[in-house]
Design a protein around this motif. Structure first.
Motif, PDB file in Angstrom:
ATOM      1  N   VAL A   1      35.357   7.320  11.196  1.00 18.83           N
ATOM      2  CA  VAL A   1      34.360   8.359  10.949  1.00 18.83           C
ATOM      3  C   VAL A   1      32.967   7.767  11.066  1.00 18.83           C
TER       4      VAL A   1
ATOM      5  N   ALA B   1      29.413   8.668   9.419  1.00 17.76           N
ATOM      6  CA  ALA B   1      28.855   9.529   8.367  1.00 17.76           C
ATOM      7  C   ALA B   1      27.452  10.014   8.718  1.00 17.76           C
TER       8      ALA B   1
ATOM      9  N   TYR C   1      31.411  13.557   7.200  1.00 14.83           N
ATOM     10  CA  TYR C   1      32.195  12.496   7.820  1.00 14.83           C
ATOM     11  C   TYR C   1      32.602  12.957   9.215  1.00 14.83           C
TER      12      TYR C   1
END
Length: 543
Positions: A520, A522, A176
Protein backbone atom coordinates in the motif's frame (compact mmCIF):
# COMPACT_ATOMS: atom_id res chain seq x y z
CA UNK A 1 -25.02 3.55 -1.69
CA UNK A 2 -24.88 1.85 1.70
CA UNK A 3 -21.85 2.01 3.96
CA UNK A 4 -20.69 0.26 7.11
CA UNK A 5 -17.64 -0.57 9.16
CA UNK A 6 -17.49 -4.32 8.70
CA UNK A 7 -16.01 -6.92 11.01
CA UNK A 8 -14.49 -9.74 8.98
CA UNK A 9 -14.77 -13.34 10.22
CA UNK A 10 -12.18 -14.04 12.90
CA UNK A 11 -9.54 -16.28 11.33
CA UNK A 12 -8.41 -19.55 12.87
CA UNK A 13 -5.80 -21.93 11.57
CA UNK A 14 -7.21 -24.56 9.25
CA UNK A 15 -7.20 -27.98 10.98
CA UNK A 16 -4.73 -30.43 9.43
CA UNK A 17 -6.36 -33.65 8.30
CA UNK A 18 -4.53 -36.87 9.15
CA UNK A 19 -5.29 -39.08 6.12
CA UNK A 20 -5.50 -42.22 8.21
CA UNK A 21 -6.41 -45.46 6.39
CA UNK A 22 -10.15 -45.54 5.73
CA UNK A 23 -10.69 -41.84 6.37
CA UNK A 24 -12.88 -39.82 3.97
CA UNK A 25 -10.05 -37.41 3.16
CA UNK A 26 -7.73 -40.28 2.25
CA UNK A 27 -10.26 -41.77 -0.15
CA UNK A 28 -10.98 -38.39 -1.74
CA UNK A 29 -7.27 -37.76 -2.20
CA UNK A 30 -6.73 -41.16 -3.82
CA UNK A 31 -9.49 -40.40 -6.31
CA UNK A 32 -7.96 -37.02 -7.13
CA UNK A 33 -4.54 -38.62 -7.64
CA UNK A 34 -6.06 -41.19 -9.98
CA UNK A 35 -7.84 -38.41 -11.88
CA UNK A 36 -4.63 -36.50 -12.57
CA UNK A 37 -2.79 -39.74 -13.36
CA UNK A 38 -5.39 -40.83 -15.90
CA UNK A 39 -5.21 -37.79 -18.16
CA UNK A 40 -2.85 -35.26 -19.65
CA UNK A 41 -3.87 -31.89 -18.25
CA UNK A 42 -3.93 -28.96 -20.65
CA UNK A 43 -2.55 -25.86 -18.92
CA UNK A 44 -2.97 -22.49 -20.65
CA UNK A 45 -1.74 -19.10 -19.52
CA UNK A 46 -4.39 -16.80 -18.07
CA UNK A 47 -4.08 -13.25 -19.40
CA UNK A 48 -7.00 -10.89 -18.86
CA UNK A 49 -10.11 -12.86 -19.75
CA UNK A 50 -8.26 -15.14 -22.17
CA UNK A 51 -6.85 -18.65 -21.87
CA UNK A 52 -3.71 -18.36 -23.98
CA UNK A 53 -2.08 -21.27 -25.80
CA UNK A 54 1.05 -21.11 -27.94
CA UNK A 55 2.97 -23.27 -30.38
CA UNK A 56 5.46 -24.25 -27.66
CA UNK A 57 4.07 -27.04 -25.44
CA UNK A 58 6.24 -28.18 -22.56
CA UNK A 59 5.74 -31.49 -20.76
CA UNK A 60 5.31 -31.87 -17.01
CA UNK A 61 5.98 -35.10 -15.12
CA UNK A 62 6.07 -36.30 -11.50
CA UNK A 63 9.61 -35.96 -10.14
CA UNK A 64 9.24 -39.45 -8.66
CA UNK A 65 8.08 -40.94 -11.98
CA UNK A 66 9.59 -38.72 -14.65
CA UNK A 67 8.64 -40.96 -17.56
CA UNK A 68 4.93 -40.42 -16.89
CA UNK A 69 3.29 -37.39 -18.50
CA UNK A 70 0.93 -35.37 -16.30
CA UNK A 71 0.18 -32.81 -18.98
CA UNK A 72 1.49 -29.91 -20.99
CA UNK A 73 1.71 -26.17 -20.48
CA UNK A 74 2.16 -23.49 -23.09
CA UNK A 75 5.29 -21.40 -22.84
CA UNK A 76 4.95 -17.74 -23.74
CA UNK A 77 7.35 -15.12 -24.99
CA UNK A 78 7.97 -11.38 -24.70
CA UNK A 79 4.66 -10.60 -26.38
CA UNK A 80 2.75 -12.41 -23.66
CA UNK A 81 4.59 -10.50 -20.96
CA UNK A 82 3.47 -7.26 -22.58
CA UNK A 83 -0.09 -8.58 -22.84
CA UNK A 84 -0.11 -9.53 -19.15
CA UNK A 85 1.14 -6.10 -18.11
CA UNK A 86 -1.46 -4.41 -20.30
CA UNK A 87 -4.20 -6.61 -18.83
CA UNK A 88 -3.09 -5.81 -15.28
CA UNK A 89 -3.04 -2.08 -15.96
CA UNK A 90 -6.43 -2.22 -17.70
CA UNK A 91 -7.96 -3.95 -14.68
CA UNK A 92 -6.34 -1.64 -12.15
CA UNK A 93 -8.86 1.17 -11.85
CA UNK A 94 -11.93 -1.00 -11.32
CA UNK A 95 -10.12 -3.32 -8.93
CA UNK A 96 -8.56 -0.54 -6.87
CA UNK A 97 -11.92 1.20 -6.60
CA UNK A 98 -13.82 -1.92 -5.57
CA UNK A 99 -14.93 -1.65 -1.95
CA UNK A 100 -12.45 -3.42 0.28
CA UNK A 101 -15.04 -5.79 1.70
CA UNK A 102 -15.78 -7.11 -1.79
CA UNK A 103 -12.10 -7.72 -2.48
CA UNK A 104 -11.89 -9.48 0.88
CA UNK A 105 -14.95 -11.59 0.13
CA UNK A 106 -13.35 -13.05 -2.98
CA UNK A 107 -10.33 -14.34 -1.08
CA UNK A 108 -12.42 -15.60 1.83
CA UNK A 109 -14.48 -17.56 -0.66
CA UNK A 110 -11.30 -18.91 -2.23
CA UNK A 111 -10.22 -20.15 1.21
CA UNK A 112 -13.52 -21.96 1.69
CA UNK A 113 -13.26 -23.52 -1.76
CA UNK A 114 -9.81 -24.90 -0.94
CA UNK A 115 -11.01 -26.06 2.48
CA UNK A 116 -13.92 -27.90 0.84
CA UNK A 117 -14.39 -28.96 -2.77
CA UNK A 118 -10.87 -28.19 -4.01
CA UNK A 119 -8.92 -29.66 -1.11
CA UNK A 120 -8.21 -33.07 -2.62
CA UNK A 121 -7.57 -31.56 -6.04
CA UNK A 122 -4.96 -29.03 -4.95
CA UNK A 123 -3.26 -31.55 -2.67
CA UNK A 124 -3.13 -34.16 -5.44
CA UNK A 125 -1.69 -31.65 -7.90
CA UNK A 126 1.01 -30.75 -5.37
CA UNK A 127 1.77 -34.39 -4.57
CA UNK A 128 2.19 -35.33 -8.22
CA UNK A 129 3.69 -32.17 -9.66
CA UNK A 130 6.06 -31.39 -6.78
CA UNK A 131 6.54 -34.87 -5.25
CA UNK A 132 5.16 -34.06 -1.82
CA UNK A 133 3.69 -36.74 0.42
CA UNK A 134 0.10 -36.47 1.57
CA UNK A 135 0.86 -34.83 4.91
CA UNK A 136 3.33 -32.32 3.51
CA UNK A 137 0.86 -31.41 0.77
CA UNK A 138 -1.95 -31.03 3.30
CA UNK A 139 -0.05 -28.61 5.54
CA UNK A 140 1.14 -26.65 2.52
CA UNK A 141 -1.26 -26.47 -0.39
CA UNK A 142 -4.41 -26.79 1.71
CA UNK A 143 -3.90 -25.49 5.26
CA UNK A 144 -1.22 -22.86 4.82
CA UNK A 145 -2.78 -21.38 1.70
CA UNK A 146 -6.18 -21.25 3.41
CA UNK A 147 -4.54 -19.55 6.40
CA UNK A 148 -2.80 -16.99 4.20
CA UNK A 149 -6.09 -16.04 2.56
CA UNK A 150 -8.11 -15.77 5.77
CA UNK A 151 -5.50 -14.14 7.99
CA UNK A 152 -4.48 -11.64 5.30
CA UNK A 153 -8.07 -10.41 5.13
CA UNK A 154 -8.01 -9.88 8.89
CA UNK A 155 -4.64 -8.10 8.73
CA UNK A 156 -5.84 -5.85 5.91
CA UNK A 157 -8.84 -4.87 8.01
CA UNK A 158 -6.56 -3.98 10.91
CA UNK A 159 -4.42 -1.84 8.63
CA UNK A 160 -7.38 0.08 7.23
CA UNK A 161 -8.58 0.78 10.78
CA UNK A 162 -5.31 2.45 11.79
CA UNK A 163 -6.07 6.18 11.61
CA UNK A 164 -4.29 9.30 12.95
CA UNK A 165 -5.49 11.59 15.71
CA UNK A 166 -7.26 14.87 14.91
CA UNK A 167 -6.92 18.20 16.66
CA UNK A 168 -9.84 20.63 17.26
CA UNK A 169 -11.26 21.94 14.01
CA UNK A 170 -9.37 19.38 11.92
CA UNK A 171 -10.16 15.90 10.66
CA UNK A 172 -7.07 13.83 9.77
CA UNK A 173 -7.54 10.73 7.68
CA UNK A 174 -5.23 8.10 6.21
CA UNK A 175 -5.95 6.35 2.94
CA UNK A 176 -4.18 3.11 2.11
CA UNK A 177 -3.92 3.22 -1.66
CA UNK A 178 -2.61 0.38 -3.80
CA UNK A 179 0.71 1.00 -5.48
CA UNK A 180 0.71 2.99 -8.70
CA UNK A 181 1.28 0.47 -11.48
CA UNK A 182 1.44 -3.34 -11.47
CA UNK A 183 3.16 -5.86 -9.20
CA UNK A 184 5.26 -8.80 -10.40
CA UNK A 185 4.91 -12.03 -8.39
CA UNK A 186 7.72 -14.52 -8.96
CA UNK A 187 7.03 -17.76 -7.09
CA UNK A 188 8.97 -20.98 -6.28
CA UNK A 189 8.29 -24.70 -6.75
CA UNK A 190 8.52 -25.88 -3.19
CA UNK A 191 5.39 -24.42 -1.57
CA UNK A 192 2.03 -24.19 -3.29
CA UNK A 193 0.96 -21.88 -0.46
CA UNK A 194 3.73 -19.40 -1.28
CA UNK A 195 2.81 -19.56 -4.95
CA UNK A 196 -0.74 -18.67 -3.99
CA UNK A 197 0.10 -16.07 -1.37
CA UNK A 198 2.52 -13.88 -3.29
CA UNK A 199 0.02 -12.75 -5.95
CA UNK A 200 -3.11 -12.80 -3.75
CA UNK A 201 -1.68 -10.79 -0.84
CA UNK A 202 -0.75 -7.96 -3.19
CA UNK A 203 -4.09 -8.18 -5.01
CA UNK A 204 -5.99 -8.05 -1.71
CA UNK A 205 -4.60 -4.56 -1.12
CA UNK A 206 -5.94 -3.33 -4.48
CA UNK A 207 -2.99 -4.11 -6.75
CA UNK A 208 -3.09 -5.98 -10.04
CA UNK A 209 -0.48 -8.62 -10.71
CA UNK A 210 1.61 -10.40 -13.31
CA UNK A 211 2.38 -13.85 -11.86
CA UNK A 212 5.18 -16.10 -13.10
CA UNK A 213 5.44 -19.43 -11.24
CA UNK A 214 8.29 -21.92 -11.36
CA UNK A 215 7.80 -24.33 -14.22
CA UNK A 216 7.91 -27.25 -11.77
CA UNK A 217 4.88 -25.90 -9.89
CA UNK A 218 2.60 -25.19 -12.81
CA UNK A 219 0.11 -28.01 -12.22
CA UNK A 220 -0.90 -26.72 -8.78
CA UNK A 221 -0.68 -23.11 -10.06
CA UNK A 222 -3.44 -24.00 -12.52
CA UNK A 223 -5.60 -25.26 -9.65
CA UNK A 224 -5.02 -21.99 -7.76
CA UNK A 225 -6.26 -20.06 -10.79
CA UNK A 226 -9.30 -22.32 -11.05
CA UNK A 227 -10.12 -21.54 -7.42
CA UNK A 228 -9.66 -17.79 -7.86
CA UNK A 229 -11.82 -17.72 -10.96
CA UNK A 230 -14.60 -19.65 -9.21
CA UNK A 231 -14.28 -17.30 -6.22
CA UNK A 232 -15.10 -14.40 -8.52
CA UNK A 233 -11.71 -12.75 -9.09
CA UNK A 234 -12.20 -10.33 -12.00
CA UNK A 235 -10.26 -10.87 -15.20
CA UNK A 236 -6.88 -9.14 -15.33
CA UNK A 237 -6.38 -8.80 -11.59
CA UNK A 238 -3.94 -11.74 -11.52
CA UNK A 239 -2.41 -12.75 -14.86
CA UNK A 240 -0.64 -16.11 -14.92
CA UNK A 241 2.15 -16.49 -17.48
CA UNK A 242 4.77 -19.14 -18.25
CA UNK A 243 7.75 -17.30 -19.65
CA UNK A 244 11.50 -17.74 -19.26
CA UNK A 245 12.73 -15.58 -16.37
CA UNK A 246 15.19 -13.33 -18.26
CA UNK A 247 12.62 -12.74 -21.01
CA UNK A 248 10.03 -11.62 -18.47
CA UNK A 249 12.52 -9.55 -16.49
CA UNK A 250 13.82 -7.69 -19.53
CA UNK A 251 10.35 -6.26 -20.12
CA UNK A 252 8.98 -5.96 -16.60
CA UNK A 253 11.99 -4.26 -15.02
CA UNK A 254 12.13 -1.64 -17.77
CA UNK A 255 8.42 -0.80 -17.67
CA UNK A 256 7.56 2.65 -16.24
CA UNK A 257 4.52 1.22 -14.42
CA UNK A 258 6.50 -1.47 -12.58
CA UNK A 259 5.50 -0.88 -8.95
CA UNK A 260 7.00 -3.80 -7.05
CA UNK A 261 8.07 -7.40 -6.92
CA UNK A 262 6.93 -10.10 -4.52
CA UNK A 263 9.57 -12.82 -4.74
CA UNK A 264 10.53 -16.17 -3.28
CA UNK A 265 13.50 -17.99 -4.77
CA UNK A 266 17.26 -18.10 -4.81
CA UNK A 267 19.49 -15.40 -3.37
CA UNK A 268 21.45 -15.13 -6.62
CA UNK A 269 18.35 -14.46 -8.69
CA UNK A 270 17.04 -11.94 -6.18
CA UNK A 271 20.30 -10.04 -6.12
CA UNK A 272 20.33 -9.95 -9.92
CA UNK A 273 16.77 -8.60 -9.92
CA UNK A 274 17.69 -5.96 -7.34
CA UNK A 275 20.56 -4.86 -9.56
CA UNK A 276 18.33 -4.63 -12.62
CA UNK A 277 15.78 -2.56 -10.72
CA UNK A 278 18.53 -0.24 -9.53
CA UNK A 279 19.87 0.17 -13.04
CA UNK A 280 16.40 1.10 -14.29
CA UNK A 281 15.33 3.24 -11.34
CA UNK A 282 15.13 6.35 -13.54
CA UNK A 283 12.45 4.71 -15.67
CA UNK A 284 9.80 4.20 -13.00
CA UNK A 285 6.93 6.44 -11.95
CA UNK A 286 7.54 5.44 -8.34
CA UNK A 287 10.30 3.69 -6.42
CA UNK A 288 9.32 0.00 -6.61
CA UNK A 289 8.71 -2.10 -3.54
CA UNK A 290 11.20 -4.97 -3.44
CA UNK A 291 10.05 -7.81 -1.20
CA UNK A 292 11.88 -11.11 -1.26
CA UNK A 293 12.42 -14.28 0.71
CA UNK A 294 15.45 -16.16 -0.57
CA UNK A 295 17.84 -18.89 0.57
CA UNK A 296 18.91 -20.32 3.88
CA UNK A 297 21.58 -22.41 5.51
CA UNK A 298 19.55 -23.18 8.55
CA UNK A 299 21.16 -24.39 11.73
CA UNK A 300 20.42 -26.54 14.75
CA UNK A 301 22.60 -25.77 17.75
CA UNK A 302 22.56 -28.41 20.47
CA UNK A 303 23.70 -27.67 24.02
CA UNK A 304 24.91 -30.31 26.45
CA UNK A 305 21.72 -29.88 28.49
CA UNK A 306 19.47 -30.94 25.58
CA UNK A 307 17.28 -34.04 25.44
CA UNK A 308 18.78 -36.44 22.89
CA UNK A 309 15.48 -37.96 21.74
CA UNK A 310 14.07 -34.49 21.07
CA UNK A 311 17.18 -33.53 19.10
CA UNK A 312 17.15 -36.67 16.97
CA UNK A 313 13.48 -36.20 16.15
CA UNK A 314 13.95 -32.53 15.32
CA UNK A 315 16.90 -33.28 13.05
CA UNK A 316 15.21 -36.06 11.10
CA UNK A 317 12.02 -34.09 10.61
CA UNK A 318 13.71 -30.74 10.10
CA UNK A 319 16.29 -31.99 7.61
CA UNK A 320 14.38 -34.59 5.61
CA UNK A 321 10.70 -33.65 5.40
CA UNK A 322 9.98 -32.82 1.77
CA UNK A 323 13.47 -34.04 0.91
CA UNK A 324 15.06 -31.00 2.55
CA UNK A 325 13.57 -28.73 -0.12
CA UNK A 326 12.31 -26.16 2.33
CA UNK A 327 14.15 -22.87 2.62
CA UNK A 328 13.86 -23.43 6.37
CA UNK A 329 15.18 -27.03 6.38
CA UNK A 330 17.80 -28.01 8.95
CA UNK A 331 21.00 -28.17 6.93
CA UNK A 332 23.80 -27.89 9.49
CA UNK A 333 23.92 -29.04 13.10
CA UNK A 334 26.39 -28.57 15.94
CA UNK A 335 26.28 -31.32 18.57
CA UNK A 336 28.35 -31.77 21.75
CA UNK A 337 30.53 -34.89 21.83
CA UNK A 338 28.86 -36.06 25.04
CA UNK A 339 25.48 -36.30 23.30
CA UNK A 340 26.50 -37.36 19.81
CA UNK A 341 26.57 -41.17 20.35
CA UNK A 342 22.99 -41.20 21.68
CA UNK A 343 21.74 -38.79 19.01
CA UNK A 344 23.47 -40.75 16.24
CA UNK A 345 21.98 -44.02 17.44
CA UNK A 346 18.47 -42.59 17.61
CA UNK A 347 18.74 -40.93 14.19
CA UNK A 348 19.96 -44.15 12.58
CA UNK A 349 17.07 -46.02 14.16
CA UNK A 350 14.59 -43.48 12.76
CA UNK A 351 16.17 -43.50 9.31
CA UNK A 352 16.06 -47.29 9.18
CA UNK A 353 12.28 -47.08 9.44
CA UNK A 354 11.83 -44.44 6.74
CA UNK A 355 10.57 -45.54 3.34
CA UNK A 356 11.32 -43.73 0.09
CA UNK A 357 9.25 -43.79 -3.10
CA UNK A 358 6.36 -42.18 -4.94
CA UNK A 359 3.77 -40.00 -3.26
CA UNK A 360 0.85 -42.25 -4.23
CA UNK A 361 2.09 -44.80 -1.70
CA UNK A 362 1.14 -43.09 1.54
CA UNK A 363 3.67 -45.10 3.54
CA UNK A 364 6.58 -43.25 1.92
CA UNK A 365 8.09 -40.52 4.09
CA UNK A 366 10.72 -39.52 1.50
CA UNK A 367 9.88 -38.77 -2.12
CA UNK A 368 11.89 -37.36 -5.04
CA UNK A 369 13.75 -34.08 -5.40
CA UNK A 370 12.16 -31.70 -7.83
CA UNK A 371 14.07 -32.23 -11.10
CA UNK A 372 17.22 -33.49 -12.78
CA UNK A 373 19.10 -30.27 -12.22
CA UNK A 374 18.54 -30.42 -8.46
CA UNK A 375 19.36 -34.14 -8.47
CA UNK A 376 22.72 -33.57 -10.12
CA UNK A 377 23.62 -30.66 -7.87
CA UNK A 378 22.84 -32.47 -4.63
CA UNK A 379 24.48 -35.75 -5.63
CA UNK A 380 27.65 -33.91 -6.64
CA UNK A 381 28.06 -32.83 -3.02
CA UNK A 382 27.49 -36.42 -1.87
CA UNK A 383 30.03 -37.76 -4.36
CA UNK A 384 32.60 -35.25 -3.19
CA UNK A 385 31.95 -36.20 0.43
CA UNK A 386 32.57 -39.86 -0.38
CA UNK A 387 36.11 -39.06 -1.49
CA UNK A 388 36.95 -36.47 1.17
CA UNK A 389 39.07 -37.28 4.20
CA UNK A 390 37.21 -34.55 6.09
CA UNK A 391 33.80 -36.24 5.94
CA UNK A 392 32.24 -39.47 7.16
CA UNK A 393 28.91 -40.55 5.69
CA UNK A 394 26.93 -41.62 8.72
CA UNK A 395 23.72 -42.48 6.88
CA UNK A 396 22.47 -42.60 3.32
CA UNK A 397 24.67 -41.47 0.48
CA UNK A 398 22.90 -43.52 -2.18
CA UNK A 399 20.75 -42.21 -5.02
CA UNK A 400 19.00 -43.35 -8.19
CA UNK A 401 17.59 -41.17 -10.94
CA UNK A 402 16.45 -43.87 -13.35
CA UNK A 403 12.72 -43.76 -12.51
CA UNK A 404 12.53 -40.72 -10.26
CA UNK A 405 14.99 -38.29 -8.73
CA UNK A 406 15.51 -40.22 -5.50
CA UNK A 407 18.23 -39.38 -2.99
CA UNK A 408 18.48 -41.16 0.35
CA UNK A 409 18.39 -39.04 3.49
CA UNK A 410 22.10 -38.43 3.96
CA UNK A 411 23.92 -37.48 7.15
CA UNK A 412 27.47 -36.18 6.83
CA UNK A 413 29.78 -36.00 9.83
CA UNK A 414 32.42 -33.37 9.12
CA UNK A 415 35.63 -32.65 11.00
CA UNK A 416 35.73 -29.02 9.90
CA UNK A 417 32.89 -26.59 10.75
CA UNK A 418 33.80 -24.66 7.59
CA UNK A 419 33.52 -27.65 5.26
CA UNK A 420 31.51 -26.60 2.21
CA UNK A 421 28.35 -28.58 3.08
CA UNK A 422 28.26 -26.65 6.37
CA UNK A 423 28.37 -23.36 4.48
CA UNK A 424 26.61 -23.70 1.12
CA UNK A 425 22.90 -24.12 0.48
CA UNK A 426 22.21 -27.61 -0.95
CA UNK A 427 18.40 -27.60 -0.91
CA UNK A 428 18.14 -31.35 -0.60
CA UNK A 429 18.07 -34.25 1.88
CA UNK A 430 21.60 -33.75 3.20
CA UNK A 431 22.35 -32.84 6.82
CA UNK A 432 25.90 -31.92 7.84
CA UNK A 433 26.92 -32.35 11.47
CA UNK A 434 29.91 -31.02 13.36
CA UNK A 435 30.66 -32.53 16.77
CA UNK A 436 32.30 -30.15 19.26
CA UNK A 437 33.61 -30.37 22.77
CA UNK A 438 31.13 -28.98 25.33
CA UNK A 439 33.75 -26.56 26.69
CA UNK A 440 33.88 -24.93 23.24
CA UNK A 441 30.19 -23.94 23.25
CA UNK A 442 30.79 -20.18 23.21
CA UNK A 443 33.13 -20.38 20.22
CA UNK A 444 30.62 -22.62 18.42
CA UNK A 445 27.94 -19.96 18.86
CA UNK A 446 30.23 -17.53 17.06
CA UNK A 447 30.82 -20.05 14.27
CA UNK A 448 27.07 -20.56 13.87
CA UNK A 449 26.65 -16.80 13.49
CA UNK A 450 29.43 -16.28 10.97
CA UNK A 451 29.56 -19.45 8.84
CA UNK A 452 26.76 -18.58 6.46
CA UNK A 453 25.64 -15.35 4.78
CA UNK A 454 22.02 -16.40 5.37
CA UNK A 455 19.75 -15.64 8.30
CA UNK A 456 16.45 -17.41 7.71
CA UNK A 457 15.79 -20.03 10.40
CA UNK A 458 17.66 -21.65 13.22
CA UNK A 459 17.03 -23.49 16.45
CA UNK A 460 18.61 -24.29 19.77
CA UNK A 461 18.01 -27.43 21.81
CA UNK A 462 18.78 -26.92 25.51
CA UNK A 463 17.19 -27.27 28.93
CA UNK A 464 19.41 -24.71 30.64
CA UNK A 465 17.36 -21.50 30.60
CA UNK A 466 20.41 -19.28 31.11
CA UNK A 467 21.99 -20.84 28.03
CA UNK A 468 18.79 -20.42 26.02
CA UNK A 469 18.50 -16.74 26.86
CA UNK A 470 22.16 -15.97 26.26
CA UNK A 471 22.32 -17.87 22.98
CA UNK A 472 19.11 -16.32 21.68
CA UNK A 473 20.62 -12.87 22.25
CA UNK A 474 23.94 -13.80 20.68
CA UNK A 475 22.17 -15.15 17.59
CA UNK A 476 19.54 -12.43 17.33
CA UNK A 477 20.58 -11.55 13.77
CA UNK A 478 21.34 -15.10 12.64
CA UNK A 479 17.73 -16.14 11.99
CA UNK A 480 14.50 -14.31 11.27
CA UNK A 481 12.61 -17.32 12.65
CA UNK A 482 14.26 -18.75 15.77
CA UNK A 483 13.10 -21.93 17.47
CA UNK A 484 13.72 -23.20 20.99
CA UNK A 485 13.63 -26.98 21.45
CA UNK A 486 12.01 -27.51 18.07
CA UNK A 487 13.02 -28.07 14.46
CA UNK A 488 13.59 -24.91 12.39
CA UNK A 489 10.73 -25.63 9.98
CA UNK A 490 6.94 -25.45 10.03
CA UNK A 491 6.07 -21.78 10.53
CA UNK A 492 2.30 -21.35 10.88
CA UNK A 493 0.41 -18.32 9.57
CA UNK A 494 -0.89 -16.23 12.44
CA UNK A 495 1.59 -17.84 14.83
CA UNK A 496 5.10 -17.47 13.40
CA UNK A 497 5.31 -14.79 10.67
CA UNK A 498 7.97 -16.02 8.28
CA UNK A 499 11.05 -14.40 6.78
CA UNK A 500 14.73 -13.78 7.30
CA UNK A 501 17.34 -11.10 6.73
CA UNK A 502 20.96 -10.95 5.60
CA UNK A 503 21.18 -12.97 2.35
CA UNK A 504 17.84 -14.61 3.16
CA UNK A 505 15.70 -11.67 2.09
CA UNK A 506 14.00 -8.50 3.16
CA UNK A 507 12.33 -10.04 6.24
CA UNK A 508 8.90 -8.68 5.39
CA UNK A 509 7.22 -11.59 7.19
CA UNK A 510 4.73 -13.41 5.00
CA UNK A 511 1.61 -14.18 6.95
CA UNK A 512 1.52 -10.89 8.83
CA UNK A 513 0.42 -7.27 8.51
CA UNK A 514 4.10 -6.37 8.03
CA UNK A 515 3.99 -7.88 4.56
CA UNK A 516 0.71 -6.25 3.57
CA UNK A 517 2.01 -2.80 4.51
CA UNK A 518 4.50 -3.14 1.64
CA UNK A 519 1.66 -3.28 -0.90
CA UNK A 520 0.00 0.00 0.00
CA UNK A 521 0.98 3.62 -0.52
CA UNK A 522 -0.55 5.76 2.19
CA UNK A 523 -2.07 9.19 1.58
CA UNK A 524 -2.68 11.59 4.47
CA UNK A 525 -5.70 13.87 4.19
CA UNK A 526 -6.13 16.87 6.47
CA UNK A 527 -9.46 18.66 6.34
CA UNK A 528 -9.78 22.00 8.15
CA UNK A 529 -13.34 23.05 8.95
CA UNK A 530 -12.85 26.81 9.50
CA UNK A 531 -9.85 27.98 7.49
CA UNK A 532 -7.74 31.01 8.56
CA UNK A 533 -8.43 34.22 6.62
CA UNK A 534 -5.30 36.16 7.44
CA UNK A 535 -1.62 35.21 7.48
CA UNK A 536 -0.76 36.74 10.89
CA UNK A 537 -0.19 34.65 14.02
CA UNK A 538 -0.92 35.99 17.57
CA UNK A 539 2.77 36.41 18.40
CA UNK A 540 2.93 39.19 15.79
CA UNK A 541 0.45 41.37 17.63
CA UNK A 542 1.82 44.51 19.30
CA UNK A 543 1.81 45.00 23.11
Amino acid sequence: MSFGIFNVPTPANEPVKEYRPGSPEREALKKALAYFRAQETDIPMYIGNQEVRTERKLRIAPPHDHKHTLGYFYEGDAEHVVQAIDAALAAKENWANLSWEHRASIFLKAADLISGPYRARINAATMLGQSKNAYQAEIDSACELIDFLRFNVSYATEIYRQQPNSSPGVWNRLEYRPLEGFVFALTPFNFTAIAGNLPTSTALMGNTVVWKPAYTQILSAKVIMEVLKEAGLPAGVINLIYVDGPVAGDIIFKHPDFAGIHFTGSTGVFQTIWGEIGANIHRYKSYPRIVGETGGKDFVLVHESADTDEVATGLVRGAFEYQGQKCSAASRAYIPSTLWPAIESKMLAFLSEIKMGGTEDFSNFINAVIDERAFKKITSYIDEAKTSDRVEIVAGGNYDGSKGYFIEPTVLLVNDPKYRTMCEELFGPVLSIYVYEPTDYDSIVKIVNTTSPYALTGSIFAKDRYIIERTAKQLENAAGNFYINDKPTGAVVGQQPFGGARASGTNDKAGSALNLFRWVSARTIKETYVSPRHFAYPFLFEE
